[in-house]
Scaffold this active site. Structure first.
Site, PDB file in Angstrom:
ATOM      1  N   ASP A 115      12.495  -0.010  21.743  1.00  0.00           N
ATOM      2  CA  ASP A 115      13.737   0.377  21.101  1.00  0.00           C
ATOM      3  C   ASP A 115      14.887  -0.028  22.005  1.00  0.00           C
ATOM      4  OD1 ASP A 115      15.324   1.544  19.163  1.00  0.00           O
ATOM      5  OD2 ASP A 115      14.140   3.394  19.078  1.00  0.00           O
TER       6      ASP A 115
ATOM      7  N   HIS B 282      22.345  -4.871  19.959  1.00  0.00           N
ATOM      8  CA  HIS B 282      21.878  -3.481  19.860  1.00  0.00           C
ATOM      9  C   HIS B 282      20.374  -3.342  20.053  1.00  0.00           C
ATOM     10  CE1 HIS B 282      25.646  -1.540  18.466  1.00  0.00           C
ATOM     11  NE2 HIS B 282      25.943  -2.799  18.205  1.00  0.00           N
TER      12      HIS B 282
HETATM   13  C1  GDG Z   1      19.545   0.079  16.406  1.00  0.00           C
HETATM   14  C2  GDG Z   1      18.548  -0.140  17.537  1.00  0.00           C
HETATM   15  C3  GDG Z   1      19.952   1.347  18.977  1.00  0.00           C
HETATM   16  C4  GDG Z   1      18.851   7.773  10.665  1.00  0.00           C
HETATM   17  N1  GDG Z   1      18.387   8.282   9.535  1.00  0.00           N
HETATM   18  C5  GDG Z   1      19.348   9.066   9.045  1.00  0.00           C
HETATM   19  C6  GDG Z   1      20.422   9.044   9.893  1.00  0.00           C
HETATM   20  N2  GDG Z   1      20.086   8.213  10.891  1.00  0.00           N
HETATM   21  C7  GDG Z   1      20.955   7.852  12.022  1.00  0.00           C
HETATM   22  C8  GDG Z   1      20.516   8.557  13.275  1.00  0.00           C
HETATM   23  C9  GDG Z   1      21.017   7.592  14.337  1.00  0.00           C
HETATM   24  C10 GDG Z   1      20.867   6.239  13.667  1.00  0.00           C
HETATM   25  O1  GDG Z   1      20.815   6.470  12.280  1.00  0.00           O
HETATM   26  C11 GDG Z   1      19.599   5.534  14.104  1.00  0.00           C
HETATM   27  O2  GDG Z   1      19.809   4.993  15.367  1.00  0.00           O
HETATM   28  P1  GDG Z   1      18.639   4.594  16.363  1.00  0.00           P
HETATM   29  O3  GDG Z   1      19.261   4.254  17.658  1.00  0.00           O
HETATM   30  O4  GDG Z   1      17.710   5.733  16.495  1.00  0.00           O
HETATM   31  O5  GDG Z   1      17.854   3.377  15.714  1.00  0.00           O
HETATM   32  P2  GDG Z   1      18.150   1.994  14.870  1.00  0.00           P
HETATM   33  O6  GDG Z   1      18.589   2.288  13.500  1.00  0.00           O
HETATM   34  O7  GDG Z   1      16.908   1.212  14.985  1.00  0.00           O
HETATM   35  O8  GDG Z   1      19.354   1.274  15.630  1.00  0.00           O
HETATM   36  C12 GDG Z   1      18.547   1.073  18.452  1.00  0.00           C
HETATM   37  C13 GDG Z   1      20.951   1.398  17.846  1.00  0.00           C
HETATM   38  O9  GDG Z   1      20.861   0.240  17.018  1.00  0.00           O
HETATM   39  C14 GDG Z   1      22.375   1.485  18.391  1.00  0.00           C
HETATM   40  O10 GDG Z   1      22.676   0.425  19.227  1.00  0.00           O
HETATM   41  O11 GDG Z   1      19.943   2.588  19.634  1.00  0.00           O
HETATM   42  O12 GDG Z   1      17.674   0.845  19.536  1.00  0.00           O
HETATM   43  O13 GDG Z   1      17.244  -0.380  17.034  1.00  0.00           O
HETATM   44  O14 GDG Z   1      22.374   7.798  14.604  1.00  0.00           O
HETATM   45  O15 GDG Z   1      21.094   9.808  13.326  1.00  0.00           O
HETATM   46  N3  GDG Z   1      21.524   9.760   9.681  1.00  0.00           N
HETATM   47  C15 GDG Z   1      21.571  10.523   8.567  1.00  0.00           C
HETATM   48  N4  GDG Z   1      20.564  10.561   7.687  1.00  0.00           N
HETATM   49  C16 GDG Z   1      19.433   9.872   7.878  1.00  0.00           C
HETATM   50  O16 GDG Z   1      18.534   9.945   7.043  1.00  0.00           O
HETATM   51  N5  GDG Z   1      22.661  11.262   8.331  1.00  0.00           N
END
Ligand code: GDG
Length: 738
Positions: free
Chosen positions: A373, A166
């Protein structure tokens, strides 16, 4: 239906102990939601850490947790406090995470962490082994479990394993810094399919596999230890409908109104991430500061809503970052704020889904500017939540998502001025343009949503598994081997055509080191003694080499792919009159290429020139080979020459001379009722192609070939030859005593 075993560091269910009671709740995070579509379909088992330390639960409680989780198709891997500290906070988050996100200065190369990582990956393997059934497919997720594919493969060779990373896979120059780089690659290569978010990550991974493990790579397929491993791109999507439709929900609408009330009539800029140094929050705030300086008219007209979701707070660099961000917010609010308007509204907490969607829906601009990212789902969720409403996404070019979201305003997250200008452009963009850009991105997100991502991966994984089964089937099975031996035993005259390098002698880093050892010498000796056999060594080596090691034997020898031939008790001769004056013209060209390719060497044989690049940088070598083949193409066709590509060598020689022609002549000469040919190289394909229908052709190693069967290694070839060498001994004894 086949069962899918999902494996990730965390389970989708978190267990907590509150006031002595065990409580179960849904784990937040992208992965849990992402895999919902697979997980909820049934016939799955999810294996992972339930979020509670092993020390905090008694054995009875563990049993209770196990039972409760089993009802939700989950199986726990219990980890100790020390495991969490060293494997998770340590190796995963203080070594791999910073390194793979291009922050080598934060990477901690601690052997203790590494040992714990190995240990926990073994623990996961053990729990999988307790649960796995024949026919199950395993899908492993992310950087915490990179050793697991190979650990499972060791235990069950015949199992379909997929792995998805990821986070980014860094360039070779970064990856090579890791002291355990070899083990990590070996671990990953236990899988049948390795998935990445972008093609760039695949390129980096293939490059490291080639350079560090010497794997053969063709397009996105890797050959390693007689297995084929596929790598492919699966850009993770989101549950589009869930975000899009939630905007009409009364709770979301209520929250949206409350956000608007708090921020007055200002334009809203949203920044939301897990608090992580890779997300570029500091630079984002600095760019916002610059915007307010450059465009003072924006004062009281914009508000930055900064949501920081607490993450990895026990890791030092994260705590420092929190302080730094707090200071910056304080500075900006102090510098520009007035009574009734704070330029930055800050929330440091996890927020419920309805608030998240309300923020996406309410805000005019999303500022998603990570320094690195893997993908970034927030960018996609913002776009999906714009249900009939304008909005502008400002997206970092360093996020995997930028590859698919070209209609966003793409920025370099280190360029503060560019970011400030992008915000200003977004503020001035017409609603029509905003809507039209959003529409294009939304259509793409609808098409490739998270369900499609998961089903695509699983479909490709199935193909990769089938490919493995097919290769397995083509390997010379025990019954086929017995059939061969029975045929040889009955045969009056058998012709054995054996390639040399990589077939009866292992390939070495330098050709001079690959000389016959005592084992193969004695096998060949015994084979020659069997009166029913004619044994020929069919090699690309030059005549002097062949003469030196096999000159005084009774073997038939074929050197330089058929230029020189020596029958037992005879002298060397060439098949036809062959010209070799062309060598003088082409040699300077090849020498020039060899000089410009460190590690490459030019070998001059009697009737050919060979450019060896085994020890050269693989990428440079492949460029050179292309250039060289192109520049030779003219000369070659005029002079009736051909360019042959072998294993890490290209050879120029007279056209019409190849191992196949030698084999055909040899077969014509003798009265053979059985022909067996064994080889490993591209040049052996001519040999395989020339054989009669009923011949046994065997390739050493895997990959596409005209051979009917495969053997894994030189070692297996020798075992087969040993068996053949003792077949006719009793006949001989009869003859000799008679
Ligand atoms: C890794 C990789 C890759 C976040 N805070 C809250 C919340 N979230 C949800 C968001 C989103 C997810 O968590 C975060 O996903 P991201 O992709 O932005 O980032 P990482 O956590 O670093 O994830 C990344 C991912 O894996 C998938 O492969 O895209 O590059 O680093 O869905 O909405 N949701 C809620 N409350 C929060 O406070 N409900």
């Amino acid at each position: 239906m086949e069962r899918i075993i999902l494996v990730s560091n965390r389970l989708p269910v978190t267990v907590e102990k509150r006031k002595g009671d065990l409580q179960y709740h849904h784990s937040a995070g992208g992965l849990a939601t992402g895999l919902d579509s697979v997980y909820n379909k049934g016939n799955t088992l999810w294996i992972g850490w339930p979020g509670i330390n092993h020390e905090n639960v008694s054995s009875e409680e563990k049993m209770q947790i196990q039972e409760k989780l089993a009802q939700r198709n989950c199986a726990p891997v219990f980890l100790s406090r020390e495991n969490i500290d060293k494997y998770y906070n340590g190796f995963s988050n203080k070594t791999i995470w910073p390194l793979f996100h291009y922050f080598p200065q934060y990477a901690n190369f601690d052997a203790d962490y590494w040992n714990s990582y190995v240990n926990v990956n073994h623990k996961f393997a053990a729990i999988i082994m307790q649960n796995i059934k024949a026919g199950d497919t395993v899908w492993i997720h992310d950087y915490q479990l990179m050793l697991l594919p190979a650990l499972l493969r060791e235990k069950i060779a015949d199992i379909t394993i997929g792995f998805f990373l990821h986070i980014p896979f860094p360039s070779f120059e970064i990856f090579r810094l890791l002291p355990w780089r070899k083990q990590i690659l070996e671990g990953l290569l236990g899988a049948d399919l390795i998935g990445f978010h972008t093609f760039e990550y695949i390129r980096h991974f293939l490059n490291s596999s080639r350079r560090i493990l010497g794997c053969e790579v063709s397009f996105t397929q890797i050959t390693y230890q007689n297995r084929l491993i596929m790598a492919d791109v699966f850009p993770m999507g989101i549950d589009y409908e869930r975000f899009h439709n939630a905007t009409s929900h009364p709770d979301v609408r209520k929250e949206e109104i409350s956000i608007r009330e708090k921020t007055g009539n200002t334009s809203l800029i949203l920044s939301i991430d897990r608090l992580d140094y890779t997300k570029g929050v500091v630079q984002r705030l600095e760019a916002y500061d610059l915007l307010l300086t450059k465009y003072p008219q924006l004062k009281e007209k914009v508000t930055l809503i900064l949501v920081e979701v607490p993450s990895r707070a026990s890791v030092d660099s994260y705590r420092k970052l929190k302080r730094q961000i707090d200071e910056l917010i304080g500075r900006i609010n102090g510098k520009y704020g007035v009574i009734g308007w704070a330029p930055v509204l800050n929330m440091y907490r996890s927020i419920p889904f309805s608030t998240l969607v309300a923020l996406y829906y309410a805000c005019d601009i999303a500022l998603v500017t990570p320094l690195r990212d893997g993908m970034n789902l927030v960018a996609k969720e913002f776009v999906a939540s714009k249900n009939n409403r304008p909005g502008v996404l400002i997206l970092s070019e360093m996020a995997g998502a930028a590859r698919e979201m070209g209609e966003a305003l793409i920025v370099n997250p280190n360029n503060l001025d560019e970011m400030a200008e992008a915000i200003q452009t977004a503020l001035q963009m017409s609603p029509e343009e905003q809507m039209s850009r959003l529409k294009v991105m939304q259509n793409r997100l609808i098409r490739y949503d998270v369900k499609r991502w998961a089903s695509d991966f699983l479909m490709k994984l199935k193909q990769a598994g089938n490919q493995r089964i097919q290769i397995q089937a083509e390997k010379l099975s025990l019954s086929q081997r017995n059939e061969l031996i029975a045929k040889v035993a009955k045969s009056r005259r058998t012709l054995l055509l054996l390639d040399y390098d990589g077939t009866i002698v292992p390939i070495m880093d330098h050709p001079d080191k690959a000389i016959p050892d005592s084992e193969i010498t004695s096998i060949l000796q015994r084979l020659q003694d069997v009166k029913n056999y004619t044994v020929a060594i069919v090699s690309g080596r030059d005549k002097d080499f062949m003469e030196k090691y096999f000159g005084d034997t009774n073997l038939t020898l074929c050197a330089e792919h058929g230029v020189w031939i020596k029958q037992p008790q005879e002298n060397w001769h060439t098949v036809n009159f062959i010209q070799n004056t062309w060598k003088n013209n082409l040699k300077p060209i090849l020498e020039l290429y060899a000089d410009r390719t460190p590690g490459a060497v030019l070998e001059e044989k009697n009737y050919s020139l060979a450019f060896h690049f085994r020890n050269a940088d693989p990428e440079l070598a492949s460029i050179r080979v292309r250039e060289l083949t192109e520049s030779l193409i003219h000369q070659v066709s005029n002079l009736n020459l051909c360019v042959m590509e072998g294993k890490k060598v290209i050879e120029i020689k007279n056209a019409g001379i190849n191992k196949g022609n030698f084999a055909m002549k040899q077969i014509e000469k003798g009265d053979y009722d059985l022909v067996i040919a064994i080889g490993d190289d591209v040049t052996d394909e001519d040999l395989f192609a020339s054989l009669p229908e009923n011949a046994f052709s065997i390739k050493v190693g895997i990959g596409s070939s005209k051979a009917k069967y495969f053997l894994d290694s030189v070692y297996q070839v020798r075992e087969l030859l040993k068996q053949l060498s003792v077949l006719h001994t009793s006949d001989q004894l009869v003859e000799r005593t008679g």
